[in-house]
Motif scaffolding. Sequence first.
Motif, PDB file in Angstrom:
ATOM      1  N   GLY A  80       0.773  -1.234   0.000  1.00  6.38           N
ATOM      2  CA  GLY A  80       0.000   0.000   0.000  1.00  6.38           C
ATOM      3  C   GLY A  80       0.801   1.279   0.000  1.00  6.38           C
ATOM      4  N   ARG A  81       1.978   1.279  -0.607  1.00  6.44           N
ATOM      5  CA  ARG A  81       2.727   2.532  -0.690  1.00  6.44           C
ATOM      6  C   ARG A  81       2.124   3.479  -1.720  1.00  6.44           C
ATOM      7  NH1 ARG A  81       9.098   2.248   0.564  1.00  6.44           N
ATOM      8  NH2 ARG A  81       8.862   4.357  -0.240  1.00  6.44           N
ATOM      9  N   GLY A  82       1.529   2.933  -2.788  1.00  5.94           N
ATOM     10  CA  GLY A  82       1.107   3.757  -3.903  1.00  5.94           C
ATOM     11  C   GLY A  82      -0.299   4.330  -3.883  1.00  5.94           C
ATOM     12  N   PRO A  83      -1.253   3.759  -3.144  1.00  2.00           N
ATOM     13  CA  PRO A  83      -2.629   4.237  -3.225  1.00  2.00           C
ATOM     14  C   PRO A  83      -2.821   5.683  -2.764  1.00  2.00           C
ATOM     15  CG  PRO A  83      -2.554   2.053  -2.268  1.00  2.00           C
ATOM     16  CD  PRO A  83      -1.145   2.535  -2.347  1.00  2.00           C
ATOM     17  N   LEU A  84      -3.937   6.252  -3.177  1.00  2.00           N
ATOM     18  CA  LEU A  84      -4.304   7.598  -2.749  1.00  2.00           C
ATOM     19  C   LEU A  84      -5.012   7.592  -1.401  1.00  2.00           C
ATOM     20  CD1 LEU A  84      -5.799   8.992  -6.104  1.00  2.00           C
ATOM     21  CD2 LEU A  84      -3.436   9.151  -5.263  1.00  2.00           C
ATOM     22  N   ALA A  85      -5.409   6.421  -0.930  1.00  2.00           N
ATOM     23  CA  ALA A  85      -6.185   6.341   0.303  1.00  2.00           C
ATOM     24  C   ALA A  85      -5.844   5.068   1.062  1.00  2.00           C
ATOM     25  CB  ALA A  85      -7.685   6.380   0.001  1.00  2.00           C
ATOM     26  N   GLY A  86      -6.110   5.113   2.372  1.00  2.00           N
ATOM     27  CA  GLY A  86      -5.925   3.944   3.213  1.00  2.00           C
ATOM     28  C   GLY A  86      -4.545   3.888   3.838  1.00  2.00           C
ATOM     29  N   PRO A  87      -4.363   2.965   4.767  1.00  2.00           N
ATOM     30  CA  PRO A  87      -3.084   2.830   5.454  1.00  2.00           C
ATOM     31  C   PRO A  87      -2.062   2.102   4.598  1.00  2.00           C
ATOM     32  CG  PRO A  87      -4.545   1.086   6.157  1.00  2.00           C
ATOM     33  CD  PRO A  87      -5.353   1.959   5.215  1.00  2.00           C
TER      34      PRO A  87
END
Length: 219
Positions: free
Chosen positions: A43-50
Amino acid sequence: MKTRTPPDSPDLFADLPLLPDFSIETRARHRGIWPVAGTDEAGRGPLAGPVVAAAVILDPDNVPAGLNDSKKLSLKQREILFEAIMAAATVSIASSSPRHIDLVDIRKASLDAMRRAVAGLPVRAHHVLADGRDVPPGLSCSGEAVVKGDARSVSIAAASIIAKVMRDRMMARAGLLYRDYGFEVHAGYGTERHRGAIASHGPCPLHRMSFRPLRVEAD
């Protein structure tokens, strides 16, 4: 005439095994360094979330078959291996929230989640294999950065699977809470649907306001 391999050449990792193996861990064990934990994040790349990190200590006598980089596995394969790892290995999971990501930046937030995942292991690791180019700062033991680690070490591959499945489950739950954004479909990545939802509804508390295009909208 001497030649050199360009930095972006695929031949740089031509000697990687077809599947990750236990050789790095075995070498450490032969030197009397054990247990060895692998750690990775999702999850390094998403715009949202941990960003979610996992640390895994595998049992050398009971390594689940089929471990691989989570990105190379199907959803069904990841779910099956998640259960197998949880049943056979020592596992710890930690995350860094969107607010923490915005405060310190995604790299530092990822490394901190990895450090906390290692610290949360019920069995103390004597050495840590971390996917990527950085060793998480603040470890209570020695650490080693392993480039392409999820393709080289089964311990890191196992951690990548645990982190990916756990984060996907968290984002599916987030989709029930914030129904306008479709988090259960894209897990917070910047898909066309997600960007359209941000344009229509604005950001929600799970969005990383330091990431483009959100940072531009917040200025």
